[in-house]
Enzyme design. Structure first.
Site, PDB file in Angstrom:
ATOM      1  N   SER A  15       0.845  -1.200   0.000  1.00 24.19           N
ATOM      2  CA  SER A  15       0.000   0.000   0.000  1.00 24.19           C
ATOM      3  C   SER A  15       0.876   1.245   0.000  1.00 24.19           C
ATOM      4  O   SER A  15       2.093   1.177   0.228  1.00 24.19           O
ATOM      5  CB  SER A  15      -0.926   0.027   1.224  1.00 24.19           C
ATOM      6  OG  SER A  15      -0.176   0.154   2.423  1.00 24.19           O
ATOM      7  N   LEU A  17       3.213   4.373  -0.393  1.00 21.75           N
ATOM      8  CA  LEU A  17       4.469   4.611  -1.108  1.00 21.75           C
ATOM      9  C   LEU A  17       5.039   3.321  -1.672  1.00 21.75           C
ATOM     10  O   LEU A  17       5.537   3.288  -2.802  1.00 21.75           O
ATOM     11  CB  LEU A  17       5.499   5.244  -0.165  1.00 21.75           C
ATOM     12  CG  LEU A  17       5.121   6.543   0.547  1.00 21.75           C
ATOM     13  CD1 LEU A  17       6.263   6.983   1.458  1.00 21.75           C
ATOM     14  CD2 LEU A  17       4.784   7.634  -0.448  1.00 21.75           C
ATOM     15  N   ASP A  36       5.489  -7.145   3.189  1.00 16.16           N
ATOM     16  CA  ASP A  36       4.523  -6.456   4.042  1.00 16.16           C
ATOM     17  C   ASP A  36       3.965  -7.480   5.021  1.00 16.16           C
ATOM     18  O   ASP A  36       4.250  -8.681   4.920  1.00 16.16           O
ATOM     19  CB  ASP A  36       3.396  -5.827   3.208  1.00 16.16           C
ATOM     20  CG  ASP A  36       2.947  -4.484   3.760  1.00 16.16           C
ATOM     21  OD1 ASP A  36       2.773  -4.390   5.003  1.00 16.16           O
ATOM     22  OD2 ASP A  36       2.746  -3.542   2.980  1.00 16.16           O
ATOM     23  N   ASP A  56       7.764  -9.677   8.520  1.00 18.61           N
ATOM     24  CA  ASP A  56       7.935  -8.711   9.600  1.00 18.61           C
ATOM     25  C   ASP A  56       9.351  -8.173   9.459  1.00 18.61           C
ATOM     26  O   ASP A  56      10.320  -8.905   9.661  1.00 18.61           O
ATOM     27  CB  ASP A  56       7.743  -9.398  10.948  1.00 18.61           C
ATOM     28  CG  ASP A  56       8.005  -8.482  12.137  1.00 18.61           C
ATOM     29  OD1 ASP A  56       8.448  -7.333  11.941  1.00 18.61           O
ATOM     30  OD2 ASP A  56       7.796  -8.921  13.287  1.00 18.61           O
ATOM     31  N   CYS A  84      10.087   1.188   2.470  1.00 19.72           N
ATOM     32  CA  CYS A  84       8.954   2.075   2.722  1.00 19.72           C
ATOM     33  C   CYS A  84       8.151   1.688   3.959  1.00 19.72           C
ATOM     34  O   CYS A  84       7.265   2.436   4.372  1.00 19.72           O
ATOM     35  CB  CYS A  84       7.999   2.090   1.522  1.00 19.72           C
ATOM     36  SG  CYS A  84       8.698   2.739   0.002  1.00 19.72           S
ATOM     37  N   SER A 146      11.555  11.173   6.613  1.00 17.38           N
ATOM     38  CA  SER A 146      10.394  12.062   6.627  1.00 17.38           C
ATOM     39  C   SER A 146      10.893  13.458   6.957  1.00 17.38           C
ATOM     40  O   SER A 146      11.943  13.610   7.612  1.00 17.38           O
ATOM     41  CB  SER A 146       9.378  11.608   7.689  1.00 17.38           C
ATOM     42  OG  SER A 146       8.422  12.631   7.947  1.00 17.38           O
ATOM     43  N   TYR A 159       8.180   9.072  16.312  1.00 13.02           N
ATOM     44  CA  TYR A 159       8.267   9.047  14.848  1.00 13.02           C
ATOM     45  C   TYR A 159       9.474   9.836  14.359  1.00 13.02           C
ATOM     46  O   TYR A 159      10.253   9.363  13.535  1.00 13.02           O
ATOM     47  CB  TYR A 159       6.975   9.607  14.257  1.00 13.02           C
ATOM     48  CG  TYR A 159       6.891   9.534  12.756  1.00 13.02           C
ATOM     49  CD1 TYR A 159       6.731   8.311  12.115  1.00 13.02           C
ATOM     50  CD2 TYR A 159       6.961  10.686  11.972  1.00 13.02           C
ATOM     51  CE1 TYR A 159       6.649   8.237  10.733  1.00 13.02           C
ATOM     52  CE2 TYR A 159       6.876  10.620  10.598  1.00 13.02           C
ATOM     53  CZ  TYR A 159       6.715   9.397   9.979  1.00 13.02           C
ATOM     54  OH  TYR A 159       6.647   9.329   8.606  1.00 13.02           O
ATOM     55  N   LYS A 163      12.792   8.473  12.249  1.00 12.67           N
ATOM     56  CA  LYS A 163      13.125   9.003  10.930  1.00 12.67           C
ATOM     57  C   LYS A 163      14.430   9.780  10.951  1.00 12.67           C
ATOM     58  O   LYS A 163      15.192   9.776   9.979  1.00 12.67           O
ATOM     59  CB  LYS A 163      11.977   9.877  10.415  1.00 12.67           C
ATOM     60  CG  LYS A 163      10.682   9.108  10.165  1.00 12.67           C
ATOM     61  CD  LYS A 163      10.874   7.982   9.163  1.00 12.67           C
ATOM     62  CE  LYS A 163       9.582   7.292   8.790  1.00 12.67           C
ATOM     63  NZ  LYS A 163       9.759   6.249   7.760  1.00 12.67           N
ATOM     64  N   THR A 194      -1.530   9.039   1.578  1.00  7.56           N
ATOM     65  CA  THR A 194      -1.368   7.603   1.784  1.00  7.56           C
ATOM     66  C   THR A 194      -2.477   7.097   2.710  1.00  7.56           C
ATOM     67  O   THR A 194      -3.240   7.892   3.260  1.00  7.56           O
ATOM     68  CB  THR A 194      -0.004   7.291   2.434  1.00  7.56           C
ATOM     69  OG1 THR A 194       0.017   7.845   3.751  1.00  7.56           O
ATOM     70  CG2 THR A 194       1.141   7.865   1.608  1.00  7.56           C
TER      71      THR A 194
END
Length: 253
Positions: A15, A17, A36, A56, A84, A146, A159, A163, A194
């Site tokens: 899904s 990106l 995924d 995983d 991604c 990000s 997060y 990143k 997304t």
């Protein structure tokens, strides 16, 4: 680095990106192994040339099995990895309900940063075993950071940490893998349309878009895929982070 008749790995490939990038790579003639979680793989779009492998990314055993599958066709050597896979829950360090969950913080860093490192490391081992092309190249890894790595907002401590780690990983990874002819690059997207944004209202989405200087809209997954393919194609790009954000600089909240 040409992508015809090679194998490529895309994590988070079912899904967002990852799906856009997997489809774009397959469209150039690559054999794509999309990694995924099992439920995501079951729901992934059917794209010719894309095979889903439930994985995983934080499990070295899972990743080694997936890389072995991707590297198993001698006629199509593993050359490309695009990471991604990621999660982005929000929580404040000190909130109304107490302190930030240490378990949540650890999980975000484990998936986003450690997962990226595991896939890159295991895949690099397989890529390093292939024959180089005429220019001494064996492969390229594109990781995903990000703009939160630079402009983390309220509630993004975990997060942004994860990143920011990917940003910091870029240059030393490129230097480590240079002797094997493997390049390492990172894309730092801004706000992309997304599944992570699927639960917010159109009004909220419009507000996010209005904050982007130009183009004044959200980025599209296909634009990330376009940039990833350009990086793969451009042999002199190495050890750098490219922001894809319409010149957006995030406010504190």
């Amino acid at each position: 680095m040409q992508t015809t008749d090679i194998s490529a790995i895309v994590t988070g490939g079912a899904s967002g990106l990852g799906a856009a990038t997997a489809a774009a790579l397959a469209g150039t003639g690559a054999r794509v192994v999309a990694l995924d979680l099992p439920d995501a793989c079951a729901a992934g779009p059917e794209v010719e040339g894309v095979t889903y492998v439930p994985t995983d990314v934080t499990s070295e055993a899972d990743v080694r099995a997936a890389v072995a599958e991707a590297a198993g066709d001698p006629a199509r050597p593993l050359r490309v990895v695009v990471n991604c896979a990621g999660i982005g829950p929000s929580a404040r360090i000190l909130g109304r309900k107490g302190t930030h969950s240490i378990d949540l913080y650890t999980k975000v860093v484990q998936v986003n940063l450690v997962g990226t490192f595991v896939v890159m490391t295991v895949a690099a081992e397989a890529i390093a075993a292939t024959e180089p092309d005429a220019d001494g190249q064996r492969g390229v890894v594109v990781n995903t950071a990000s703009i939160a790595a630079y402009d983390g907002q309220v509630g993004q401590a975990a997060y942004s940490s994860s990143k920011g780690g990917i940003v910091g990983l870029t240059l030393p990874a490129a230097r480590d893998l240079a002797q094997y002819g493997i390049r390492v690059m990172t894309i730092a997207p801004g706000i992309v349309e997304t599944p992570m944004l699927a639960t917010v209202s159109d009004e909220f989405r419009a507000g996010l878009a209005a904050g982007v200087p130009f183009p004044q809209r959200l980025a599209r997954p296909e634009e990330y895929a376009q940039l990833a393919l350009a990086i793969i194609d451009h042999d002199y790009l190495n050890g750098e982070v490219i922001r894809m954000d319409g010149s957006l600089r995030m406010a504190p909240r």
